[in-house]
Design an enzyme around this catalytic site. Structure first.
Site, PDB file in Angstrom:
ATOM      1  CB  SER A 117      -1.106   0.142   1.349  1.00  0.00           C
ATOM      2  OG  SER A 117      -1.682  -1.252   1.281  1.00  0.00           O
ATOM      3  CB  SER A 118       0.914   4.278   0.397  1.00  0.00           C
ATOM      4  OG  SER A 118       1.354   5.591   0.263  1.00  0.00           O
ATOM      5  CB  SER A 119       5.786   3.824   0.931  1.00  0.00           C
ATOM      6  OG  SER A 119       7.067   3.509   0.764  1.00  0.00           O
TER       7      SER A 119
ATOM      8  CG  HIS B 278      -2.976   7.760  -0.234  1.00  0.00           C
ATOM      9  ND1 HIS B 278      -2.328   7.101  -1.661  1.00  0.00           N
ATOM     10  CD2 HIS B 278      -1.977   7.574   0.476  1.00  0.00           C
ATOM     11  CE1 HIS B 278      -1.195   6.930  -1.281  1.00  0.00           C
ATOM     12  NE2 HIS B 278      -1.025   6.860  -0.337  1.00  0.00           N
TER      13      HIS B 278
END
Ligand code: NAG
Ligand code: NAG
Length: 298
Positions: free
Chosen positions: A140-142, A281
């Site tokens: 997720s994300s990074s 996000h």
């Protein structure tokens, strides 16, 4: 007279009956091999691990940890059902973000976090007789950005990827860091717009001379993401379309849930993308769609 092994066995059965849960837990592995990114390795091996288990690398978001991500998604509890192993790496630098910017991390056997994670995979394959053809990455994300990095730099290691709210491979190349605090904001702002060919060339530059196939990709993104602009979805889709030489075949609306559009590319066996209307996000992990993409669940 009851023998000691029997007693021990009985105690284990009793414990599992009383607790109603598995005894497996998230444990740290200290010596998994060379660790150029100085990452920490945690692993979840279910009690009933398969004989030749698949391995899922599950990568946390910025500021996260292995433990936090383990608690946040259901990959471990699903491992109890399906017998695969989950590796939860933990980043230790740059606000606990994964390095997606240096040449080292973006290059096959170049070093940094990507090589540390691959060494965690190699350790696990060897120790648990893992299936080297069924090694997968998600995050997720990074962790989603890192999933794309791993897919580009180590296509020989990973069979599939599922990034939730990430960036294309190579978007952060040359940025001073990979965290919201340290990175060049051009990518987060959705201002790095390349042709599909140029994005594809970037992926191919991660492992020069590689002739094999690339991990099949399942890309997730929310239309209301204001941390990483939606353009990062568009650019990821362009990138992997070029790598696989596929284009959009059709959209399927309200799949797997209301407001999500499933975009099928080619025959849908190399690239699918999910655009989640109104979701910010980051897009919540959809374990069942991911496990299905990885060929683990129906
Ligand atoms: C690409 O293919 C050639 C010829 O089969 C082989 O010698 C070479 O090792 C391959 N390169 C990589 C990086 O796998
Ligand atoms: C498919 O869905 C995506 C995401 O909602 C949208 O951007 C695109 O225009 C759609 N394409 C077609 C042909 O419907």
């Amino acid at each position: 007279m009851i023998s000691l092994p029997l007693l021990t066995y009985g105690a284990a059965v009793l414990t599992s009956l009383v607790c109603g849960t598995s005894a497996a837990s998230l444990v740290q592995v200290k010596d998994f091999g060379a660790n150029p990114g100085n990452a920490n390795m945690y692993i979840y091996v279910p009690d009933k691990v398969a004989a030749n288990p698949a391995i899922i690398v599950a990568l946390h978001y910025c500021g996260g940890t292995a433990t936090a991500y383990y608690r946040q998604n259901n990959f471990a509890s699903q491992a109890d059902k399906y017998g695969y192993i989950v590796i939860y790496p933990s980043a230790t630098h740059d606000n606990n973000c994964w390095d997606a910017a240096t040449t080292a991390t973006l290059t096959h056997n170049g070093g940094s976090d990507s090589l540390s994670i691959v060494n965690m995979v190699k350790y696990t394959l060897a120790k648990y007789n893992g299936d080297s053809k069924r090694v997968f990455a998600t995050g997720s994300s990074s962790g989603a950005i890192m999933t794309n990095v791993l897919a580009g730099a180590y296509p020989d290691v990973f069979a599939a990827g599922a990034p939730f709210s990430g960036m294309p491979y190579g978007c952060l190349a040359g940025s001073p860091g990979s965290s919201p605090q340290s990175a060049d904001p051009i990518c987060a702002n959705g201002q790095k717009i390349y042709t599909a060919e140029k994005w594809g060339d970037l992926v191919r530059s991660g492992y020069p001379g590689y002739n094999g196939s690339y991990p099949k990709m399942q890309i997730w993104f929310g239309t209301a993401d204001y941390v990483l602009k939606y353009q990062n979805f568009v650019e990821q889709v362009k990138q992997w379309s070029n790598v696989f030489g596929v284009s959009l075949t059709k959209n399927v609306t309200d799949t797997p849930k209301k407001g999500y559009t499933k975009m099928i590319f080619g025959e849908g066996d190399k690239l699918v993308a999910y655009s989640a209307a109104g979701v910010g996000h980051f897009v919540p992990t959809d374990e069942s769609s991911v496990l299905s993409w990885f060929g683990i669940a129906p």
